[in-house]
Design a protein around this motif. Structure first.
Motif, mmCIF file in Angstrom:
data_model
loop_
_atom_site.group_PDB
_atom_site.id
_atom_site.type_symbol
_atom_site.label_atom_id
_atom_site.label_comp_id
_atom_site.label_asym_id
_atom_site.label_seq_id
_atom_site.Cartn_x
_atom_site.Cartn_y
_atom_site.Cartn_z
ATOM 1 N N MET A 1 0.664 -1.024 -0.043
ATOM 2 C CA MET A 1 0.008 -0.096 0.024
ATOM 3 C C MET A 1 0.694 1.092 0.153
ATOM 4 S SD MET A 1 -3.152 1.038 -0.185
ATOM 5 C CE MET A 1 -4.275 1.886 0.603
ATOM 6 N N SER A 2 0.399 2.103 -0.966
ATOM 7 C CA SER A 2 1.348 3.325 -1.164
ATOM 8 C C SER A 2 0.527 4.469 -1.123
ATOM 9 C CB SER A 2 2.180 3.349 -2.610
ATOM 10 O OG SER A 2 3.188 2.294 -2.496
ATOM 11 N N VAL A 3 1.221 5.664 -0.777
ATOM 12 C CA VAL A 3 0.443 6.801 -0.702
ATOM 13 C C VAL A 3 1.029 8.031 -1.341
ATOM 14 C CG1 VAL A 3 1.232 7.589 1.485
ATOM 15 C CG2 VAL A 3 -1.011 8.199 0.855
ATOM 16 N N VAL A 4 0.522 9.099 -2.045
ATOM 17 C CA VAL A 4 1.217 10.220 -2.742
ATOM 18 C C VAL A 4 1.017 11.214 -1.506
ATOM 19 C CG1 VAL A 4 1.198 11.855 -4.484
ATOM 20 C CG2 VAL A 4 1.125 9.447 -4.975
ATOM 21 N N PHE B 1 1.785 3.429 5.917
ATOM 22 C CA PHE B 1 1.823 2.777 4.500
ATOM 23 C C PHE B 1 3.318 2.144 4.354
ATOM 24 C CE2 PHE B 1 -1.332 6.246 4.511
ATOM 25 C CZ PHE B 1 -2.398 5.814 3.913
ATOM 26 N N ASP B 2 3.234 1.458 3.237
ATOM 27 C CA ASP B 2 4.465 0.736 2.816
ATOM 28 C C ASP B 2 5.584 1.924 2.129
ATOM 29 O OD1 ASP B 2 3.741 -1.844 3.919
ATOM 30 O OD2 ASP B 2 2.465 -1.964 1.931
ATOM 31 N N LYS B 3 4.945 2.667 1.466
ATOM 32 C CA LYS B 3 5.784 3.447 0.787
ATOM 33 C C LYS B 3 5.117 5.083 0.717
ATOM 34 C CE LYS B 3 8.727 3.927 -3.251
ATOM 35 N NZ LYS B 3 9.548 2.964 -3.725
ATOM 36 N N VAL B 4 5.753 6.026 0.665
ATOM 37 C CA VAL B 4 5.333 7.235 0.605
ATOM 38 C C VAL B 4 5.981 7.951 -0.666
ATOM 39 C CG1 VAL B 4 4.983 9.611 1.585
ATOM 40 C CG2 VAL B 4 4.804 7.406 2.923
ATOM 41 N N GLY C 1 15.264 6.036 4.012
ATOM 42 C CA GLY C 1 15.666 4.787 3.381
ATOM 43 C C GLY C 1 14.548 4.663 2.024
ATOM 44 N N THR C 2 14.217 3.603 1.702
ATOM 45 C CA THR C 2 13.420 3.085 0.643
ATOM 46 C C THR C 2 12.000 3.331 0.933
ATOM 47 O OG1 THR C 2 13.426 0.770 1.162
ATOM 48 C CG2 THR C 2 15.210 1.705 -0.347
ATOM 49 N N LYS C 3 11.495 3.633 1.942
ATOM 50 C CA LYS C 3 10.055 3.863 2.332
ATOM 51 C C LYS C 3 9.580 5.335 1.689
ATOM 52 C CE LYS C 3 7.586 2.502 5.556
ATOM 53 N NZ LYS C 3 6.959 1.699 6.105
ATOM 54 N N VAL C 4 10.561 6.164 1.311
ATOM 55 C CA VAL C 4 10.044 7.368 0.608
ATOM 56 C C VAL C 4 10.801 7.578 -0.584
ATOM 57 C CG1 VAL C 4 10.018 9.910 1.126
ATOM 58 C CG2 VAL C 4 9.731 8.393 2.850
ATOM 59 N N GLU C 5 9.901 8.031 -1.630
ATOM 60 C CA GLU C 5 10.551 8.518 -2.755
ATOM 61 C C GLU C 5 10.252 9.897 -3.095
ATOM 62 O OE1 GLU C 5 10.789 6.322 -7.255
ATOM 63 O OE2 GLU C 5 9.693 5.291 -5.426
ATOM 64 N N VAL C 6 10.868 10.572 -3.688
ATOM 65 C CA VAL C 6 10.489 12.012 -3.880
ATOM 66 C C VAL C 6 10.701 12.169 -5.449
ATOM 67 C CG1 VAL C 6 11.188 14.313 -3.603
ATOM 68 C CG2 VAL C 6 11.679 12.775 -1.918
ATOM 69 N N LYS D 1 -3.560 5.117 -5.420
ATOM 70 C CA LYS D 1 -4.973 5.365 -5.489
ATOM 71 C C LYS D 1 -5.150 6.454 -4.259
ATOM 72 C CE LYS D 1 -7.931 3.866 -7.663
ATOM 73 N NZ LYS D 1 -8.476 4.644 -8.903
ATOM 74 N N VAL D 2 -4.325 6.539 -3.293
ATOM 75 C CA VAL D 2 -4.530 7.315 -1.902
ATOM 76 C C VAL D 2 -3.435 8.439 -1.941
ATOM 77 C CG1 VAL D 2 -4.425 7.198 0.566
ATOM 78 C CG2 VAL D 2 -5.266 5.130 -0.939
ATOM 79 N N ILE D 3 -4.110 9.619 -1.498
ATOM 80 C CA ILE D 3 -3.336 10.843 -1.290
ATOM 81 C C ILE D 3 -3.511 11.184 0.446
ATOM 82 C CG2 ILE D 3 -3.456 13.474 -1.489
ATOM 83 C CD1 ILE D 3 -5.068 12.707 -4.144
ATOM 84 N N VAL D 4 -2.535 11.662 0.650
ATOM 85 C CA VAL D 4 -2.289 12.244 2.122
ATOM 86 C C VAL D 4 -2.140 13.682 2.133
ATOM 87 C CG1 VAL D 4 0.120 11.589 2.697
ATOM 88 C CG2 VAL D 4 -1.521 11.861 4.583
ATOM 89 N N ARG D 5 -2.861 14.257 2.589
ATOM 90 C CA ARG D 5 -2.709 15.747 3.024
ATOM 91 C C ARG D 5 -2.633 16.379 4.182
ATOM 92 N NH1 ARG D 5 -0.470 18.585 -0.370
ATOM 93 N NH2 ARG D 5 -2.039 20.475 0.044
ATOM 94 N N GLY D 6 -1.592 17.117 4.614
ATOM 95 C CA GLY D 6 -1.705 17.913 5.852
ATOM 96 C C GLY D 6 -2.392 19.002 5.773
ATOM 97 N N VAL D 7 -3.341 19.097 7.159
ATOM 98 C CA VAL D 7 -4.377 20.108 7.198
ATOM 99 C C VAL D 7 -4.025 20.821 8.406
ATOM 100 C CG1 VAL D 7 -6.084 19.463 5.497
ATOM 101 C CG2 VAL D 7 -6.206 18.693 8.146
ATOM 102 N N ARG D 8 -3.725 21.931 8.692
ATOM 103 C CA ARG D 8 -3.488 22.741 9.930
ATOM 104 C C ARG D 8 -4.603 23.300 10.608
ATOM 105 N NH1 ARG D 8 0.332 26.886 7.787
ATOM 106 N NH2 ARG D 8 -1.207 26.508 6.291
ATOM 107 N N LEU D 9 -5.335 24.128 9.685
ATOM 108 C CA LEU D 9 -6.609 24.976 10.112
ATOM 109 C C LEU D 9 -7.830 24.495 9.471
ATOM 110 C CD1 LEU D 9 -4.399 28.366 9.831
ATOM 111 C CD2 LEU D 9 -5.056 27.069 12.019
ATOM 112 N N PHE D 10 -8.961 25.131 9.906
ATOM 113 C CA PHE D 10 -10.129 24.656 9.059
ATOM 114 C C PHE D 10 -10.261 25.384 8.076
ATOM 115 C CE2 PHE D 10 -14.811 25.651 8.321
ATOM 116 C CZ PHE D 10 -15.104 24.277 8.345
ATOM 117 N N THR D 11 -9.491 26.553 7.602
ATOM 118 C CA THR D 11 -9.500 26.989 6.279
ATOM 119 C C THR D 11 -8.662 26.072 5.375
ATOM 120 O OG1 THR D 11 -7.643 28.444 7.076
ATOM 121 C CG2 THR D 11 -9.586 29.325 7.027
ATOM 122 N N ASP D 12 -7.723 25.292 5.858
ATOM 123 C CA ASP D 12 -7.017 24.533 5.268
ATOM 124 C C ASP D 12 -7.716 23.355 4.757
ATOM 125 O OD1 ASP D 12 -4.425 25.729 5.411
ATOM 126 O OD2 ASP D 12 -3.797 24.199 7.002
#
Length: 160
Positions: free
Chosen positions: A2-5, A28-31, A62-67, A84-95
């Motif tokens: 399972m990977s995530v972008v 996740f296995d890979k980011v 290591g290999t868990k992250v690819e840029v 098929k999965v995105i991760v997004r950081g959100v700080r505030l309600f406006t985000d």
């Protein structure tokens, strides 16, 4: 597997971004950090510089992250990567309001799911905009960005 972008412009990448990557690695296995070229934005750093800074920030993971860099629609990049999965950081309600609109459209366009993650408390106040503002006055960047990123920012603003 399972990977995530984790997508963004990351101009510049900061410790809040790194926090999201590290925590995503636990789930996740890979980011895949997908850095957008974003030619319509007025960016401080070009794509190659942002790729370089992010790669240095995550080298100990290591290999868990690819840029990777991309241009165009995120969902097209994801389709090429087979993710098929995105991760997004959100700080505030406006985000969240802004990110929710994007997530709904990405789902409608390509059936991808978005997971929202809040940064850890010690990083929730950091944004790339704030980092650039502080740096423009040659202010203190420690605790906001990785030391390598701080060096690159200081060079960009002539704060050596």
């Amino acid at each position: 597997m399972m990977s995530v972008v984790y997508p963004g412009t990351f101009d510049p990448p900061h410790l809040g971004h790194l926090d999201i990557v590290k925590r995503s690695c636990a789930l996740f296995d890979k980011v895949v950090v997908a850095i957008a070229k974003s030619p319509r934005k007025h960016l401080l750093f070009d794509l190659e510089e942002r790729l370089d800074m992010f790669r240095v920030m995550v080298e100990d993971l290591g290999t868990k992250v690819e840029v990777k860099g991309f241009e165009g629609l995120l969902v097209d990049f994801m389709q090429r990567e087979g993710i098929k999965v995105i991760v997004r950081g959100v700080r505030l309600f406006t985000d969240f309001e802004y990110e929710l609109q994007i997530a709904l459209n990405n789902n409608k366009l390509a059936g991808v799911e978005t997971i929202f993650m809040m940064p850890s408390q010690e990083y929730i106040h950091i944004s790339s905009t704030i980092v650039r503002d502080i740096a423009s006055y040659c202010g203190k960047l420690e605790g906001l960005v990785h030391p390598y990123v701080a060096k690159k920012i200081r060079e960009k603003f002539g704060c050596l």
